[in-house]
Design an enzyme around this catalytic site. Sequence first.
Site, PDB file in Angstrom:
ATOM      1  N   LYS A 112       0.814  -1.210   0.000  1.00  0.00           N
ATOM      2  CA  LYS A 112       0.000   0.000   0.000  1.00  0.00           C
ATOM      3  C   LYS A 112       0.848   1.261   0.000  1.00  0.00           C
ATOM      4  CE  LYS A 112      -4.409  -1.440   1.947  1.00  0.00           C
ATOM      5  NZ  LYS A 112      -5.421  -1.110   2.952  1.00  0.00           N
ATOM      6  N   LYS A 195      -4.898 -10.128  -6.936  1.00  0.00           N
ATOM      7  CA  LYS A 195      -6.166 -10.414  -6.263  1.00  0.00           C
ATOM      8  C   LYS A 195      -7.226  -9.379  -6.654  1.00  0.00           C
ATOM      9  CE  LYS A 195      -5.626  -7.949  -1.943  1.00  0.00           C
ATOM     10  NZ  LYS A 195      -5.751  -7.841  -0.524  1.00  0.00           N
ATOM     11  N   LYS A 198     -10.631  -3.670  -4.251  1.00  0.00           N
ATOM     12  CA  LYS A 198     -11.407  -2.434  -4.361  1.00  0.00           C
ATOM     13  C   LYS A 198     -10.580  -1.337  -5.004  1.00  0.00           C
ATOM     14  CE  LYS A 198     -13.705  -3.187   0.081  1.00  0.00           C
ATOM     15  NZ  LYS A 198     -13.412  -2.973   1.511  1.00  0.00           N
TER      16      LYS A 198
HETATM   17  P1  AMP Z   1     -10.971  -5.314   2.794  1.00  0.00           P
HETATM   18  O1  AMP Z   1     -11.745  -4.976   1.586  1.00  0.00           O
HETATM   19  O2  AMP Z   1      -9.507  -5.242   2.559  1.00  0.00           O
HETATM   20  O3  AMP Z   1     -11.423  -4.625   4.044  1.00  0.00           O
HETATM   21  O4  AMP Z   1     -11.272  -6.861   3.028  1.00  0.00           O
HETATM   22  C1  AMP Z   1     -12.434  -7.335   3.693  1.00  0.00           C
HETATM   23  C2  AMP Z   1     -12.394  -8.859   3.759  1.00  0.00           C
HETATM   24  O5  AMP Z   1     -12.467  -9.409   2.432  1.00  0.00           O
HETATM   25  C3  AMP Z   1     -11.104  -9.428   4.382  1.00  0.00           C
HETATM   26  O6  AMP Z   1     -11.439 -10.550   5.173  1.00  0.00           O
HETATM   27  C4  AMP Z   1     -10.303  -9.833   3.178  1.00  0.00           C
HETATM   28  O7  AMP Z   1      -9.389 -10.871   3.479  1.00  0.00           O
HETATM   29  C5  AMP Z   1     -11.369 -10.303   2.206  1.00  0.00           C
HETATM   30  N1  AMP Z   1     -10.932 -10.155   0.808  1.00  0.00           N
HETATM   31  C6  AMP Z   1     -10.571  -8.995   0.185  1.00  0.00           C
HETATM   32  N2  AMP Z   1     -10.226  -9.237  -1.104  1.00  0.00           N
HETATM   33  C7  AMP Z   1     -10.378 -10.580  -1.297  1.00  0.00           C
HETATM   34  C8  AMP Z   1     -10.190 -11.446  -2.436  1.00  0.00           C
HETATM   35  N3  AMP Z   1      -9.787 -10.972  -3.624  1.00  0.00           N
HETATM   36  N4  AMP Z   1     -10.445 -12.763  -2.271  1.00  0.00           N
HETATM   37  C9  AMP Z   1     -10.859 -13.257  -1.072  1.00  0.00           C
HETATM   38  N5  AMP Z   1     -11.059 -12.497   0.025  1.00  0.00           N
HETATM   39  C10 AMP Z   1     -10.836 -11.172  -0.069  1.00  0.00           C
END
Ligand code: AMP
Length: 336
Positions: A112, A195, A198
């Site tokens: 990041k 991956k 967002k």
């Molecule tokens: P975040 O959007 O970073 O707050 O992630 C929220 C949740 O979604 C966390 O548990 C992440 O590990 C999961 N997550 C985010 N991106 C992915 C992805 N591409 N595949 C699987 N899990 C994800």
Amino acid sequence: MKRVFSGVQPTGSLHLGNYLGAIRNFVRLQEEGNESLYCVVDMHAITVWQDPAELAANTREVTAAFLAAGLDAERNIIFNQSQVAAHAELAWIFNCVARIGWLNRMTQFKEKAGKNRENASVGLYVYPNLMAADILVYKATHVPVGDDQKQHLELCRDIAQKFNNDFGAEVFPLVEPLIRDHAARIMSLRDGTKKMSKSDPSDQSRISMNDGADAIASKIRRARTDPEPVPDGTPAGGTRETRPEAFNLLEIYAALADATLAEVQAEHGGKLFSEFKQALTDLAVARLGPIGEEMKRLQADPAHIDSVLASGAERARAIAAPVLDEVFRTVGFLRP
Ligand code: AMP
Ligand code: TRP
């Protein structure tokens, strides 16, 4: 007792990776009858710049997604982090427990912060300490997350252990990550080695939880694949390493259908991708369509969402207060 905690950042549209890797598992844990806390981590979000109006809208959107996916606000505690001051208070203690060397190893910070590390916020650097505080201020024992959060949870265990050792007290439990092999890492539709995220500038790279049928269809149709037919499980069908995009679509299908990869390969292996993509589109629309509709309905009533968050925060504060009190006394802070 199993106490479950997880957090999701309100930093943009939630996507299929968030749903399959995290939110859907929250709903499953609810069916097991656990006492769970699900937090919209707005304080983590501002470790990188967020427009204030968008942050507020995104906080409501994540809350709506939790509810629309099937989380019950009575059986679970749903709230936004900044309404419970105990997170920030415990995070300060953890800033004094965690070592700089530990944080220097965090790959998410490196990703990041990018090349210009000097210009990253200090908050981004200590992000994992706040995450440990989120979990441990409730003495949570189980944390459902996607694969990318593994390292942060190891740090959380290190912090708990060091605190307990330093003060000679068994204050914190050692947290267990709940990472399903299945769908723990959904990849970008444009590049099977990255991956789904967002923050990817291309909207085509992800399916959002509130995409309509047309958007889902066009994103899947345009998803990158290779000229070979759908992998059929034989060596000729290749592997995740040699055909990341092909396997990503298969895994998305398997996760949405609640089937194993082998079952999906038995059914669709050998077909042309154009045909498989049509089946995947139908399945994704069937699964996500109703959730997206419900999100829209909920978002039309922000006052209701805000009241869910306020009452969740009140219940969260009641659990956190005695833990924080115990921690402060353990550290030697005078209390009334
Ligand atoms: P975040 O959007 O970073 O707050 O992630 C929220 C949740 O979604 C966390 O548990 C992440 O590990 C999961 N997550 C985010 N991106 C992915 C992805 N591409 N595949 C699987 N899990 C994800
Ligand atoms: N860091 C997590 C993510 O980016 C979000 C998060 C913050 C979290 N605090 C948490 C996840 C506590 C689990 C538990 O996905």
